[in-house]
Motif scaffolding. Structure first.
Motif, PDB file in Angstrom:
ATOM      1  N   GLY A  49       0.771  -1.231   0.000  1.00  0.00           N
ATOM      2  CA  GLY A  49       0.000   0.000   0.000  1.00  0.00           C
ATOM      3  C   GLY A  49       0.801   1.280   0.000  1.00  0.00           C
ATOM      4  N   LEU A  50       2.138   1.199  -0.157  1.00  0.00           N
ATOM      5  CA  LEU A  50       2.956   2.406  -0.192  1.00  0.00           C
ATOM      6  C   LEU A  50       3.069   2.899  -1.637  1.00  0.00           C
ATOM      7  N   TRP A  51       3.020   4.205  -1.838  1.00  0.00           N
ATOM      8  CA  TRP A  51       3.120   4.765  -3.181  1.00  0.00           C
ATOM      9  C   TRP A  51       4.580   4.912  -3.585  1.00  0.00           C
ATOM     10  N   VAL A  52       4.931   4.267  -4.704  1.00  0.00           N
ATOM     11  CA  VAL A  52       6.321   4.263  -5.152  1.00  0.00           C
ATOM     12  C   VAL A  52       6.404   4.413  -6.671  1.00  0.00           C
ATOM     13  N   SER A  53       7.576   4.773  -7.133  1.00  0.00           N
ATOM     14  CA  SER A  53       7.856   4.845  -8.558  1.00  0.00           C
ATOM     15  C   SER A  53       9.340   4.574  -8.756  1.00  0.00           C
ATOM     16  N   SER A  54       9.863   4.906  -9.917  1.00  0.00           N
ATOM     17  CA  SER A  54      11.279   4.708 -10.232  1.00  0.00           C
ATOM     18  C   SER A  54      11.581   5.486 -11.509  1.00  0.00           C
TER      19      SER A  54
END
Length: 357
Positions: free
Chosen positions: A232-237
């Motif tokens: 449920g954590l918002w992440v990107s790259s």
């Protein structure tokens, strides 16, 4: 980075090389030191007689090396260093035409993240981020952008962790004392892994509403945390191996996994695509001469594993999109993947020339 470059070289050489010449490369570690990066660039050009220079993780190293490229007069293709000063200052304002960047800049970290966070039921924000330019710039862009969409947003605390920090306890305690509802962090690689593990021990994820990390979807973080990564954590790259859902990307991931028995990191994809961009531009120019390849790269579009990339003529920044998503479990993989994906159109969050703000 080296794995992506190696795979590209193998494939390019199997396809006849660049203008009939085999692609060769050498690697040297910058040690995250600007002076070492400059020394390496001079060696590659003056002694090894390189036609092109590619790579660089650190923004500070990228800026230092970029400043000497007119003297060396070879193209520098940056594959990671994300500072906006590369494209906005060195290329656009100072006119250093030898610099290009194929990876997404800090706009992804600071601006796109705010466009994702604007819809969250969060008013009070804090940050734990790197104590150097990348961390500072990302946080400032995040705050400025979020305020435009959410005038009610408050930024209640910030804690800056020096490069190589292992004990995040004091940083976590500092920001949690301010009772934030959301935490924004640009910690990456090993530091991101350590921060999340220690945040779990402190019970942070049960006390806040949202966690946002623009680099939290990088493969080294996903693999480093494995099933310990909270969902449920918002992440990107700067690239995620399951996006975009194209045959070009799927083929790359398959070949990369077959070659290295692992999934590609964002720097694997950007390095791989950098070599293919240089091949495409050289063949478009009919030469590897710097001035001719610069003209070929400017305004060039390429189809890469990361999607359609377009090199803006004004600042030599490659424009493409990377998704955001919530960490979630998937039985197909021993690590979290991205769920509930959202993609912000590049034209909405890439800053544009003349860069007046």
């Amino acid at each position: 980075m080296q794995m992506g470059a190696t795979l590209a070289a193998e494939e390019i050489n199997a396809a006849g090389g660049i203008l009939g010449r085999p692609l060769e490369f050498q690697f040297r570690d910058t040690q995250v030191k600007p002076d070492v990066g400059v020394k390496n660039a001079r060696y590659f050009v003056d002694e090894w007689k390189a036609d092109f220079v590619a790579g660089i993780d650190s923004s500070g190293v990228a800026l230092a090396v970029g400043k000497v490229m007119p003297q060396l007069n070879k193209i520098l293709m940056i594959t990671h260093g994300a500072t906006e000063k590369v494209n906005e200052q060195l290329v656009y304002k100072e006119g250093i035409k030898q610099i290009f960047r194929i990876s997404v800049p800090v706009y992804q970290d600071g601006i796109a993240s705010a466009m994702i966070a604007k819809d969250f039921p969060v008013k009070r924000w804090a940050t734990i981020s790197p104590k150097y330019e990348y961390g500072y710039t990302s946080w400032e862009m995040f705050k400025k952008t979020l305020k435009q969409f959410r005038p009610d947003a408050e930024f209640v605390e910030e804690s800056w962790a020096p490069f190589g920090t292992q004990d995040f306890g004091p940083h976590i305690s500092k920001v949690m004392a301010a009772n934030p509802e959301g935490i924004f962090t640009t910690e990456w690689a090993g530091e991101a892994v350590s921060l999340v593990k220690q945040a779990k021990l402190f019970g942070v994820f049960g006390k806040i509403k949202e966690w946002v990390n623009p680099m939290g979807g990088a493969m080294d973080v996903l693999e480093g945390l494995g099933k310990d990564y909270p969902e449920g954590l918002w992440v990107s790259s700067r690239y995620w191996f399951l996006y975009p859902p194209t045959s070009v990307n799927a083929g790359f991931v398959q070949r990369f996994h077959k070659r290295w028995n692992r999934y590609p990191h964002y720097s694997s994809e950007t390095s791989y695509s950098a070599y293919w961009a240089l091949k495409q531009a050289s063949e478009r120019a009919g030469s590897t001469e710097t001035d001719k390849v610069i003209k070929a790269l400017e305004d060039m579009t390429m189809i890469s594993p990361g999607g359609r990339r377009w090199f803006r003529k004004e600042d030599h920044q490659a424009v493409y999109e990377v998704p955001w998503g919530r960490t979630k479990a998937d039985p197909k993989y021993p690590f979290r993947i991205l769920g509930d994906m959202k993609t912000v159109p590049a034209e909405m969050y890439y800053r544009h020339p003349p860069f007046t703000s």
